[in-house]
Design a protein around this motif. Structure first.
Motif, PDB file in Angstrom:
ATOM      1  N   LEU A 126       0.819  -1.218   0.000  1.00 21.59           N
ATOM      2  CA  LEU A 126       0.000   0.000   0.000  1.00 21.59           C
ATOM      3  C   LEU A 126       0.853   1.269   0.000  1.00 21.59           C
ATOM      4  CD1 LEU A 126      -2.805  -1.092   2.487  1.00 21.59           C
ATOM      5  CD2 LEU A 126      -3.037  -0.732   0.007  1.00 21.59           C
ATOM      6  N   GLY A 127       2.174   1.118   0.017  1.00 23.72           N
ATOM      7  CA  GLY A 127       3.065   2.264  -0.095  1.00 23.72           C
ATOM      8  C   GLY A 127       3.629   2.795   1.202  1.00 23.72           C
ATOM      9  N   TYR A 128       3.385   2.125   2.307  1.00 23.66           N
ATOM     10  CA  TYR A 128       3.931   2.574   3.586  1.00 23.66           C
ATOM     11  C   TYR A 128       5.384   2.137   3.724  1.00 23.66           C
ATOM     12  CZ  TYR A 128      -0.842   3.587   4.936  1.00 23.66           C
ATOM     13  OH  TYR A 128      -2.103   4.102   4.980  1.00 23.66           O
ATOM     14  N   ASN A 129       6.174   2.953   4.380  1.00 21.56           N
ATOM     15  CA  ASN A 129       7.506   2.560   4.812  1.00 21.56           C
ATOM     16  C   ASN A 129       7.278   1.679   6.037  1.00 21.56           C
ATOM     17  OD1 ASN A 129      10.354   2.543   5.071  1.00 21.56           O
ATOM     18  ND2 ASN A 129      10.235   4.226   6.541  1.00 21.56           N
ATOM     19  N   VAL A 130       7.843   0.497   6.050  1.00 22.46           N
ATOM     20  CA  VAL A 130       7.583  -0.462   7.119  1.00 22.46           C
ATOM     21  C   VAL A 130       8.867  -0.751   7.890  1.00 22.46           C
ATOM     22  CG1 VAL A 130       6.771  -2.797   7.664  1.00 22.46           C
ATOM     23  CG2 VAL A 130       5.730  -1.525   5.765  1.00 22.46           C
ATOM     24  N   ILE A 131       8.772  -0.619   9.206  1.00 23.99           N
ATOM     25  CA  ILE A 131       9.857  -0.991  10.106  1.00 23.99           C
ATOM     26  C   ILE A 131       9.357  -2.192  10.909  1.00 23.99           C
ATOM     27  CG2 ILE A 131      11.348  -0.264  11.994  1.00 23.99           C
ATOM     28  CD1 ILE A 131      10.792   2.645  11.080  1.00 23.99           C
TER      29      ILE A 131
END
Length: 180
Positions: A126-131
């Motif tokens: 969905l385009g989120y930066n994920v940590i």
């Protein structure tokens, strides 16, 4: 306003009926997720509780078990309820994140290779930066076709399939330092 949110996925008492118990990994998980929560609170990052619900059984809201695990004492900024493995589909979370202009999510909770990993993949798509904070997730050994994967095996697999594709893999300390 923070562009990052901490997702606290499925940290619920329902799991007492499905394998959550004191294991060798439990104390470290409890310490690390608590450290992550405090660090995010201090940085003004919203804390989002996400609980898995089902129509009946220990995951039904009527069971009284869809409540935070007893060692968690934070006040969530928002709470969402999901019916599928990832925290974003049909829970209302994804639209809330967009409304808040949040572009980055930190993943923690139960279970490492299931709902946490699935949420990381969907969030990335969905385009989120994920940590992804593996040490702030917990899982249990899985046996299939006579082969048992240990907690270490499952964590290694999850990190291997997520890193540099779907998420940045970080320790709690690394994550909190990078949020400075």
């Amino acid at each position: 306003m923070s562009k990052t949110a901490l997702l606290l996925i499925d940290n619920q008492q329902s799991f007492y009926q499905r394998g959550y118990s004191e294991t060798a990994e439990t104390p470290a998980f409890e310490q690390k997720i608590s450290q992550l929560i405090v660090g995010c609170q201090q940085k003004g990052i919203p804390l989002i509780d996400v609980f898995h619900v089902e129509a009946e059984g220990p995951f039904s809201r009527e069971s009284g078990l869809v409540e935070r695990l007893p060692f968690l004492h934070h006040q969530a900024d928002k709470t969402f309820y999901k019916h599928v493995h990832n925290a974003l589909t049909e829970s209302g979370l994804e639209s809330w994140l967009r409304e808040q202009q949040i572009t980055e999510v930190i993943i923690s909770g139960l279970r490492t290779e299931q709902c946490c990993e699935t949420t990381a993949r969907v969030a990335s798509d969905l385009g989120y930066n994920v940590i992804y904070i593996t040490e702030a997730t917990l899982t249990f050994p899985i046996t299939h076709n006579g082969v048992t994967l240990s907690v270490a095996d499952l964590r290694h697999h999850t990190e291997s399939v997520l890193i540099n594709r779907f998420a940045k893999i970080r320790t709690v300390e690394q994550c909190l330092q990078e949020l400075e």
